[in-house]
Write a protein that holds these residues in place. Sequence first.
Motif, PDB file in Angstrom:
ATOM      1  N   THR A 120       0.840  -1.191   0.000  1.00 25.08           N
ATOM      2  CA  THR A 120       0.000   0.000   0.000  1.00 25.08           C
ATOM      3  C   THR A 120       0.877   1.243   0.000  1.00 25.08           C
ATOM      4  OG1 THR A 120      -0.116   0.168   2.418  1.00 25.08           O
ATOM      5  CG2 THR A 120      -1.780  -1.197   1.333  1.00 25.08           C
ATOM      6  N   THR A 177      -2.510  -1.175   7.925  1.00 26.16           N
ATOM      7  CA  THR A 177      -2.345  -2.267   6.974  1.00 26.16           C
ATOM      8  C   THR A 177      -2.089  -3.560   7.733  1.00 26.16           C
ATOM      9  OG1 THR A 177      -1.413  -0.756   5.323  1.00 26.16           O
ATOM     10  CG2 THR A 177      -1.044  -3.102   4.994  1.00 26.16           C
ATOM     11  N   THR A 226       4.502  -0.766   2.953  1.00 31.22           N
ATOM     12  CA  THR A 226       3.548   0.322   3.056  1.00 31.22           C
ATOM     13  C   THR A 226       4.236   1.665   3.247  1.00 31.22           C
ATOM     14  OG1 THR A 226       1.664   1.171   4.326  1.00 31.22           O
ATOM     15  CG2 THR A 226       3.309  -0.075   5.544  1.00 31.22           C
TER      16      THR A 226
END
Length: 207
Positions: A146, A152, A175
């Motif tokens: 992400t 997350t 992420t």
Amino acid sequence: DNIENMVWYQTLGKDAHPVLDASHAVVYTTAEKSCDGNVIGEGEYTNDESLASVIPEHTFENGVCTVCGDAQEGFIEIDADGFYNISDSKQLVWFAAAVNNGEYGLNARLTADIDMTEFTGDQYMLNEYTGTFDGQEHSLTINIQTDDQQKTAFFRYTKGNATIRNLTIHGTIETGAKFAAGIVSQANDNTTIENCASYVQINSFAG
């Protein structure tokens, strides 16, 4: 769009604004709609039901609509204990779609080790989970990437009396946002986590 719960009416050309009077006409739109009922095009308003736009059928693939993300009813049968028994990645994606579309309290058991790396994290991360998820000593392998989505994790956040047990998660999370975790990013209320392990490698580029 929900005619069954209609409360506002307006006879176009006569009423200056909608009214709470069922003796007036129902208003329809001629604009194109997607399969979840949302308007996606331009159109006009009419009192003629025959001119109203029609909501198209869902396009399901492996139990999930490829257009709106809705879960197909009955794709997996619930057992006598109130659990969905999940044996492969496609079933888990369906379960996540059902949860994330508002059925937060669904219960699940894994009946096999499952590799989720053929799917993106957005297809199987669970939001606002309140049910019981029993890994039954099985494992998940994840690969989530992400850029700016905080929290997350496989369980992004839990609440209520959520219970997660007997589950091992392997894999990788990359992420650019904060609060990544191997199992649960944010556990709220009376969440119970027992007999779980994470071997997830987390690479965070958050500032």
